[in-house]
Structure formats: C-alpha cells, structure tokens
Write a protein that holds these residues in place. Structure first.
Motif, PDB file in Angstrom:
ATOM      1  N   GLY A 230      54.098 -26.677  76.237  1.00  0.00           N
ATOM      2  CA  GLY A 230      55.036 -27.204  77.220  1.00  0.00           C
ATOM      3  C   GLY A 230      54.635 -26.771  78.626  1.00  0.00           C
ATOM      4  N   ASP A 231      55.013 -27.568  79.615  1.00  0.00           N
ATOM      5  CA  ASP A 231      54.738 -27.183  81.000  1.00  0.00           C
ATOM      6  C   ASP A 231      55.780 -26.199  81.516  1.00  0.00           C
ATOM      7  OD1 ASP A 231      52.530 -28.976  81.234  1.00  0.00           O
ATOM      8  OD2 ASP A 231      53.980 -30.623  81.388  1.00  0.00           O
ATOM      9  N   LEU A 232      56.984 -26.311  80.965  1.00  0.00           N
ATOM     10  CA  LEU A 232      58.088 -25.497  81.470  1.00  0.00           C
ATOM     11  C   LEU A 232      58.956 -25.050  80.291  1.00  0.00           C
ATOM     12  CD1 LEU A 232      59.444 -24.649  84.126  1.00  0.00           C
ATOM     13  CD2 LEU A 232      60.770 -26.760  84.032  1.00  0.00           C
ATOM     14  N   TYR A 233      59.121 -23.736  80.163  1.00  0.00           N
ATOM     15  CA  TYR A 233      60.004 -23.173  79.140  1.00  0.00           C
ATOM     16  C   TYR A 233      61.235 -22.621  79.845  1.00  0.00           C
ATOM     17  CZ  TYR A 233      56.333 -23.851  75.772  1.00  0.00           C
ATOM     18  OH  TYR A 233      55.416 -24.451  74.949  1.00  0.00           O
ATOM     19  N   LEU A 234      62.405 -23.126  79.465  1.00  0.00           N
ATOM     20  CA  LEU A 234      63.642 -22.693  80.116  1.00  0.00           C
ATOM     21  C   LEU A 234      64.393 -21.715  79.231  1.00  0.00           C
ATOM     22  CD1 LEU A 234      65.061 -26.100  81.399  1.00  0.00           C
ATOM     23  CD2 LEU A 234      63.960 -24.306  82.750  1.00  0.00           C
ATOM     24  N   LEU A 235      64.937 -20.693  79.850  1.00  0.00           N
ATOM     25  CA  LEU A 235      65.833 -19.757  79.152  1.00  0.00           C
ATOM     26  C   LEU A 235      67.088 -19.648  80.008  1.00  0.00           C
ATOM     27  CD1 LEU A 235      63.284 -16.935  78.257  1.00  0.00           C
ATOM     28  CD2 LEU A 235      64.620 -18.246  76.577  1.00  0.00           C
ATOM     29  N   ILE A 250      61.727 -12.493  72.858  1.00  0.00           N
ATOM     30  CA  ILE A 250      61.944 -13.915  73.184  1.00  0.00           C
ATOM     31  C   ILE A 250      61.004 -14.334  74.321  1.00  0.00           C
ATOM     32  CG2 ILE A 250      63.614 -15.606  74.060  1.00  0.00           C
ATOM     33  CD1 ILE A 250      65.829 -13.763  72.809  1.00  0.00           C
ATOM     34  N   LEU A 251      60.941 -13.470  75.341  1.00  0.00           N
ATOM     35  CA  LEU A 251      60.042 -13.771  76.467  1.00  0.00           C
ATOM     36  C   LEU A 251      58.595 -13.876  75.994  1.00  0.00           C
ATOM     37  CD1 LEU A 251      61.293 -11.543  79.435  1.00  0.00           C
ATOM     38  CD2 LEU A 251      61.115 -14.041  79.406  1.00  0.00           C
ATOM     39  N   ARG A 252      58.226 -12.999  75.044  1.00  0.00           N
ATOM     40  CA  ARG A 252      56.837 -13.017  74.562  1.00  0.00           C
ATOM     41  C   ARG A 252      56.554 -14.324  73.823  1.00  0.00           C
ATOM     42  NH1 ARG A 252      56.712  -8.257  72.016  1.00  0.00           N
ATOM     43  NH2 ARG A 252      56.175  -7.133  73.917  1.00  0.00           N
ATOM     44  N   ARG A 253      57.542 -14.800  73.057  1.00  0.00           N
ATOM     45  CA  ARG A 253      57.360 -16.095  72.375  1.00  0.00           C
ATOM     46  C   ARG A 253      57.170 -17.210  73.409  1.00  0.00           C
ATOM     47  NH1 ARG A 253      55.343 -15.165  67.566  1.00  0.00           N
ATOM     48  NH2 ARG A 253      56.792 -14.253  66.078  1.00  0.00           N
ATOM     49  N   CYS A 254      57.928 -17.143  74.482  1.00  0.00           N
ATOM     50  CA  CYS A 254      57.781 -18.162  75.536  1.00  0.00           C
ATOM     51  C   CYS A 254      56.405 -18.061  76.167  1.00  0.00           C
ATOM     52  CB  CYS A 254      58.865 -17.989  76.605  1.00  0.00           C
ATOM     53  SG  CYS A 254      60.514 -18.404  76.043  1.00  0.00           S
ATOM     54  N   ALA A 255      55.981 -16.834  76.469  1.00  0.00           N
ATOM     55  CA  ALA A 255      54.672 -16.644  77.113  1.00  0.00           C
ATOM     56  C   ALA A 255      53.564 -17.166  76.201  1.00  0.00           C
ATOM     57  CB  ALA A 255      54.461 -15.166  77.433  1.00  0.00           C
ATOM     58  N   ASP A 256      53.650 -16.835  74.907  1.00  0.00           N
ATOM     59  CA  ASP A 256      52.613 -17.278  73.965  1.00  0.00           C
ATOM     60  C   ASP A 256      52.543 -18.804  73.923  1.00  0.00           C
ATOM     61  OD1 ASP A 256      52.074 -14.681  73.410  1.00  0.00           O
ATOM     62  OD2 ASP A 256      53.120 -14.640  71.468  1.00  0.00           O
ATOM     63  N   ALA A 257      53.705 -19.438  73.891  1.00  0.00           N
ATOM     64  CA  ALA A 257      53.722 -20.903  73.785  1.00  0.00           C
ATOM     65  C   ALA A 257      53.302 -21.561  75.101  1.00  0.00           C
ATOM     66  CB  ALA A 257      55.119 -21.372  73.383  1.00  0.00           C
ATOM     67  N   ALA A 258      53.598 -20.897  76.216  1.00  0.00           N
ATOM     68  CA  ALA A 258      53.315 -21.489  77.535  1.00  0.00           C
ATOM     69  C   ALA A 258      51.855 -21.329  77.944  1.00  0.00           C
ATOM     70  CB  ALA A 258      54.204 -20.834  78.593  1.00  0.00           C
ATOM     71  N   ARG A 259      51.158 -20.365  77.343  1.00  0.00           N
ATOM     72  CA  ARG A 259      49.785 -20.076  77.742  1.00  0.00           C
ATOM     73  C   ARG A 259      48.903 -21.296  77.529  1.00  0.00           C
ATOM     74  NH1 ARG A 259      50.221 -15.139  75.803  1.00  0.00           N
ATOM     75  NH2 ARG A 259      50.626 -14.087  77.748  1.00  0.00           N
ATOM     76  N   PRO A 260      47.965 -21.684  78.390  1.00  0.00           N
ATOM     77  CA  PRO A 260      47.537 -20.883  79.533  1.00  0.00           C
ATOM     78  C   PRO A 260      48.261 -21.231  80.830  1.00  0.00           C
ATOM     79  CG  PRO A 260      45.990 -22.664  79.186  1.00  0.00           C
ATOM     80  CD  PRO A 260      47.014 -22.789  78.098  1.00  0.00           C
ATOM     81  N   SER A 261      48.861 -22.431  80.933  1.00  0.00           N
ATOM     82  CA  SER A 261      49.271 -22.828  82.289  1.00  0.00           C
ATOM     83  C   SER A 261      50.755 -23.160  82.425  1.00  0.00           C
ATOM     84  CB  SER A 261      48.433 -24.046  82.716  1.00  0.00           C
ATOM     85  OG  SER A 261      48.612 -25.067  81.756  1.00  0.00           O
ATOM     86  N   ALA A 305      55.960  -8.640  78.262  1.00  0.00           N
ATOM     87  CA  ALA A 305      55.902  -9.842  77.420  1.00  0.00           C
ATOM     88  C   ALA A 305      54.740 -10.749  77.803  1.00  0.00           C
ATOM     89  CB  ALA A 305      57.226 -10.608  77.544  1.00  0.00           C
ATOM     90  N   GLY A 306      53.956 -10.346  78.808  1.00  0.00           N
ATOM     91  CA  GLY A 306      52.808 -11.173  79.201  1.00  0.00           C
ATOM     92  C   GLY A 306      53.143 -12.193  80.273  1.00  0.00           C
ATOM     93  N   LEU A 307      54.129 -11.865  81.115  1.00  0.00           N
ATOM     94  CA  LEU A 307      54.534 -12.787  82.191  1.00  0.00           C
ATOM     95  C   LEU A 307      54.589 -12.057  83.528  1.00  0.00           C
ATOM     96  CD1 LEU A 307      57.507 -14.528  80.346  1.00  0.00           C
ATOM     97  CD2 LEU A 307      55.382 -15.668  81.016  1.00  0.00           C
ATOM     98  N   VAL A 322      64.616 -17.282  88.168  1.00  0.00           N
ATOM     99  CA  VAL A 322      63.379 -16.508  88.176  1.00  0.00           C
ATOM    100  C   VAL A 322      62.301 -17.323  87.469  1.00  0.00           C
ATOM    101  CG1 VAL A 322      62.279 -14.327  87.581  1.00  0.00           C
ATOM    102  CG2 VAL A 322      64.741 -14.392  87.994  1.00  0.00           C
ATOM    103  N   GLU A 323      61.214 -17.544  88.181  1.00  0.00           N
ATOM    104  CA  GLU A 323      60.128 -18.363  87.641  1.00  0.00           C
ATOM    105  C   GLU A 323      58.937 -17.455  87.328  1.00  0.00           C
ATOM    106  OE1 GLU A 323      59.212 -21.549  90.256  1.00  0.00           O
ATOM    107  OE2 GLU A 323      57.545 -22.276  89.047  1.00  0.00           O
ATOM    108  N   CYS A 324      58.404 -17.588  86.124  1.00  0.00           N
ATOM    109  CA  CYS A 324      57.310 -16.709  85.693  1.00  0.00           C
ATOM    110  C   CYS A 324      56.105 -17.527  85.274  1.00  0.00           C
ATOM    111  CB  CYS A 324      57.739 -15.883  84.479  1.00  0.00           C
ATOM    112  SG  CYS A 324      59.238 -14.947  84.704  1.00  0.00           S
ATOM    113  N   VAL A 325      54.929 -16.916  85.442  1.00  0.00           N
ATOM    114  CA  VAL A 325      53.689 -17.499  84.913  1.00  0.00           C
ATOM    115  C   VAL A 325      53.095 -16.520  83.915  1.00  0.00           C
ATOM    116  CG1 VAL A 325      53.097 -18.936  86.888  1.00  0.00           C
ATOM    117  CG2 VAL A 325      52.436 -16.538  86.882  1.00  0.00           C
TER     118      VAL A 325
END
Ligand SMILES: C[S@@+](CC[C@H](N)C(=O)[O-])C[C@H]1O[C@@H](n2cnc3c(N)ncnc32)[C@H](O)[C@@H]1O
Length: 330
Positions: A230-235, A250-261, A305-307, A322-325
């Motif tokens: 996904g391009d954008l993961y919302l929480l 939860i954040l780590r799951r989002c980071a893993d799925a959002a990687r790389p961009s 969490a990798g963000l 709050v927007e994270c990469v």
C-alpha cells in the motif's frame, strides 16, 4: 484536589449510578413525551415508583431534572442531554454503557498488575467481547462511526495525494474513514483491515458511499502480516488502545507492509506535547491497557518499529496527524 471538594464528595458513586439508571430507563424521553407523574414514569419504564422517585429526587438535588410539584418531574437543560437513545449509548447499563460502567470494577486490579483487567469482569478481553456481542459492537460502531472525528482526507498526507493509489486502513472499524477518502479521491483504491465481525459490518458503509467497487477487505488481526504494497497505511484511534509492546508490534506490521516506499499515518493517540505528562485517559487504561503518547514517546516507539517521523502537525480541527516513513526508504 479541586478546591472545596471533600473526599466524600470526590468518592460519591451514587450520582453517576443514578444518572446511568435513569438513562437506561429512558426517563428523559418519557418526560419529553408528556409522562411526568412518578407512577406513570414507573409504569412506562417498568420500574418501582418509590425507588425511581428516590433516584430522581437525588438527581434533582444535583441539578439534573426538575420537580415542579411533588412527584412530578420535568426536563431541565442538563436532563435534555439524556434525550434520545443515540445520545444515551454511553450510559445504557443494559448495553455498551454497562460495559463502560462495570469495567471500573477492575481498576484496582489494573493498578495492581499494570495490565487491562477487562476480562476479570467480563470473562474475555474487550475486543473479543465486541466480536462476540454484535449489539454491543454496534453501539461501539455508532460511537466510533461517522461524525466521530472523521478528518478531511486532504489533510492526511503532507506531500499531497498524487503518489497515493492504495490506502490500507488498519483497524479501520466499519470503514467510515476509508469510505470518506475513496469518495474524495476517485482514483484511489482501499483495503480495510479489521477483525472479522467488524469487517462484516462494513459492507453497507461502502455501499452507501458508492465506493464498494474500489474496496477490498482483510478480516484479520493487525498483529498478523498486513496486506503489503500500500502507498498509505492509516492508524486512526488504534495505537491509543494498546500498551507499548502491542502498539509497537502494530506499527512494525505497518512498516513491514509499507516497505520500501509506503507511508504510515497515525491519527489520535499521539499528542503534540513533547514534554508533558501522558494523558490520564484512565478509561483506556482499564478497558484495553491503552494510553495517549507524547510525540517524543511516539518517535521512540516508531523508531523501534522501523519508522521515522516525517511530519507531525495539528490540523485546524485540533487533530494531530503524524506521518511516518519506513527507515529503509530514506
Ligand atoms: C477505537 S476503534 C477505531 C476504529 C477506526 N479506526 C476509527 O477511528 O473509527 C479500534 C479498532 O481496532 C479494531 N481491532 C481491535 N483489535 C484488533 C486486531 N487484533 N486486529 C485488527 N483490528 C483490531 C477494532 O475492531 C476497532 O475497529
């Protein structure tokens, strides 16, 4: 201590219970419908007239309802706040309000253990309880659904929506935020992630918004791997429901799925104050072990969490976004 309040006043449980009881019995609606004598109110609400009168008189003494003649009750401004079932969801002891009221019985256990003790009162953790009781869950949906702080989709990403094709709303409830986003952005597709019973209730929300053809659903736990790419993961209103370990997971799951961009955007549960104390939010503590976090605390958690926090800003509504990469995408 608030000035002038004695320990007895501060520990009064009588008034809150009286409010919950008259709300559960729908007394304000009966009065508005012209039923004002105590015998008639008791008959309408299937209750005992003398007991109900004692409760109402206690409330009159506290400024809720008037008693213009003996045994006759009237609405005042405060009592109008109890009109209509929708406004009473949070007080209804037979439904969701009962969950919210009785859970306070677990406060001592929560303080002793540092963990949510909802299951000591209701047998199962909060979210499992909602999954198992559709009516309670529907009341929760009503409190969380449209109108409950659904932000303008435009404010969610600092860089604008040009690069966003897919949005994954993680713990997105019955989909009101995702539906609003897809309505506003016709080129965007969305995925709703939530527990199975909640996802099942989302179909009508997407149908009503006319966006069902652009939505997929993932009925799963957000502690399991999330739909990737996904391009954008919302929480939204999710992280504040969980203790640090789970919120980080939860954040780590989002980071893993959002990687790389992809990006991860968090709404609610983080406050702009870098130095202030964590919000008391004691209901979140007893209910689910959750809490609000300062931006400083969130930064650390996100990092673990990798963000990385890319932007954090208050919106016009007072909402803090709050927007994270992902750390590897920089
Ligand atoms: C406070 S609600 C927020 C809903 C929505 N984001 C909103 O702002 O209206 C939290 C959501 O997390 C979901 N949830 C709780 N535990 C979950 C889990 N393990 N996996 C996925 N979703 C979960 C609940 O079903 C609920 O919809």
């Amino acid at each position: 201590m608030a000035s002038g309040a004695s320990v007895w006043e501060l520990s009064d449980l009588c008034t809150p219970w009286c409010v919950h009881v008259v709300a559960t019995l729908g007394i304000a609606d009966h009065v508005e419908a012209g039923v004002t004598r105590i015998e008639d109110l008791a008959a309408r609400s299937k209750s005992d007239a003398e007991s109900l009168q004692r409760v109402l008189r206690h409330l009159v003494g506290r400024g809720l309802f008037d008693e213009p003649a003996a045994g006759v009750f009237a609405l005042n401004d405060a009592a109008r706040g109890l009109l209509h079932a929708g406004a009473r969801i949070g007080f209804d002891l037979d439904g969701f309000g009962g969950r919210m009221a009785y859970v306070w019985g677990s406060l001592l256990a929560a303080v002793r253990t540092g963990a949510p003790e909802y299951q000591t009162v209701f047998g199962v953790p909060f979210w499992e309880d909602l999954e198992a009781h559709p009516q309670i869950a529907a009341a929760f949906d009503a409190l969380m659904g449209p109108g409950h702080g659904t932000p303008d989709p435009e404010v969610l990403v600092t860089g604008g929506w040009d690069s966003v094709r897919t949005v994954v709303d993680v713990g997105g409830g019955t989909g009101s935020l995702l539906a609003a986003i897809l309505r506003a952005r016709p080129g965007v597709r969305g995925t709703l992630v939530d527990l199975p019973a909640t996802v099942a209730r989302s179909a009508e929300v997407f149908q009503a918004a006319g966006v069902a053809d652009r939505v997929t659903t993932a009925a799963q736990s957000f502690f399991d791997p999330l739909p990737p790419g996904g391009d954008l993961y919302l929480l939204k209103s999710v992280l504040g429901d969980w203790p640090d370990r789970e919120a980080t997971a939860i954040l780590r799951r989002c980071a893993d799925a959002a990687r790389p961009s992809g990006r991860v955007v968090v709404l609610s549960g983080v406050s702009p104050d870098e130095s202030g104390p964590a919000s008391p939010a004691l209901l979140m503590m007893v209910l689910v072990g959750g809490k609000d976090r300062t931006l400083a605390a969130f930064r650390e958690m996100a990092r673990a969490a990798g963000l990385d926090v890319l932007a954090a800003q208050s919106q016009g509504t007072g909402r803090f976004v709050v927007e994270c990469v992902t750390t590897t995408s920089r």
